[in-house]
Design an enzyme around this catalytic site. Structure first.
Site, PDB file in Angstrom:
ATOM      1  N   SER A  95      -0.326  43.095  51.385  1.00  0.00           N
ATOM      2  CA  SER A  95      -1.219  42.284  50.481  1.00  0.00           C
ATOM      3  C   SER A  95      -2.055  41.066  51.209  1.00  0.00           C
ATOM      4  CB  SER A  95      -0.051  41.617  49.452  1.00  0.00           C
ATOM      5  OG  SER A  95      -0.302  40.644  48.761  1.00  0.00           O
ATOM      6  N   TYR A 106       8.449  37.422  49.288  1.00  0.00           N
ATOM      7  CA  TYR A 106       7.379  38.456  49.314  1.00  0.00           C
ATOM      8  C   TYR A 106       6.462  37.908  50.276  1.00  0.00           C
ATOM      9  CZ  TYR A 106       3.289  41.308  46.906  1.00  0.00           C
ATOM     10  OH  TYR A 106       2.449  42.045  46.918  1.00  0.00           O
TER      11      TYR A 106
END
Length: 257
Positions: free
Chosen positions: A141, A154
């Site tokens: 990401s 995350y």
């Protein structure tokens, strides 16, 4: 000739979003695809939407050793081996200050995103070696490249996946197995829709507009745009690419004006 003709691909997190779009594109490019995820209904919808005998599914929790061995084994038994692994399954976790973030929530994020990815590669590697090589594509990401406030678990997990891709590229190279990471930015899919609802309940459209305005290309990306990136890395077109980190974020990590 189609770019994945006669290839066998496993796509985790295949119940929707980037995973489902990747599976659909791979089938169109000639691959036989096994999609993996936790939810039977979502996987069935992916398979039905693709509408081909060359796609099937396995319900599995990617963070569990026995489930990973099973879905890898199913792919091999159904199709004779594995050439491509797209390790895409992920869990976003909560948006909370670290002091309010529970250890259990942290462990769940890391279990799915980091442990699940590592397990998928560990158990797919031997099948790829038997095929004479292959390609592993890890979904990281843009949060793996920059800090993200109130999203420590995350962000940590996605940074870890970049390190994993770089390390495992060395392990795979002697066997002609390439390992690369893709870093999507904000993508117009169900995962981002859930973020909008959590962070701006009742004002989701305005929130998305504000985020889009901060993207240099002034829009969210699509699942299909990331799928095309995955196709390049899965195919022989990227035969000299390994250990790479490829960003598809509309220019966000290039910096804001």
């Amino acid at each position: 000739m189609r770019r994945l003709e006669n290839k066998v691909a496993v796509v985790t997190g295949g119940g929707g979003g980037i995973g489902a779009a990747t599976a659909a594109l791979f089938v169109r490019e000639g691959a036989r695809v096994v999609v993996v995820g936790r939810t039977e209904d979502k996987l069935r919808k992916t398979v039905e939407a693709i509408g081909s005998e060359n796609v099937s599914h396995v319900v599995a929790d990617v963070s569990k050793v026995e489930d990973t061995e099973r879905y890898v084994g199913e792919a091999v038994s159904r199709h004779g081996g594995i050439d491509v692994l797209v390790s895409n399954a992920g869990y976003e976790g909560p948006y909370k200050a670290m002091t309010e973030h529970s250890v259990e929530e942290f462990d769940r994020v890391m279990s799915t995103n980091v442990r699940g990815t590592w397990l998928s590669i560990k158990y797919a590697f031997p099948a790829m070696v038997k095929r004479g090589g292959g390609s592993v594509v890890i979904t990281s990401s843009m949060a793996g490249l920059v800090g993200s406030p109130t999203h420590s678990a995350y962000t940590s997990s996605k940074h870890a996946l970049i390190g994993m891709a770089r390390a495992l590229a060395h392990d795979g190279a002697p066997h002609n197995i390439r390992v690369n990471a893709v870093c999507p930015g904000v993508i117009d899919n169900e995962m981002m829709a859930s973020v909008h609802t959590r962070l701006a309940p009742g004002a989701e459209a305005a929130f998305q507009g504000a985020i889009s305005a901060r993207v240099p290309l002034k829009r969210y990306g699509t699942n299909e745009e990331i799928a095309r990136f995955n196709l390049f890395l899965a195919s022989d077109e990227s035969s000299y690419c390994t250990g790479g980190v490829y960003v598809a974020d509309g220019g966000v990590t290039a910096g804001f004006m």
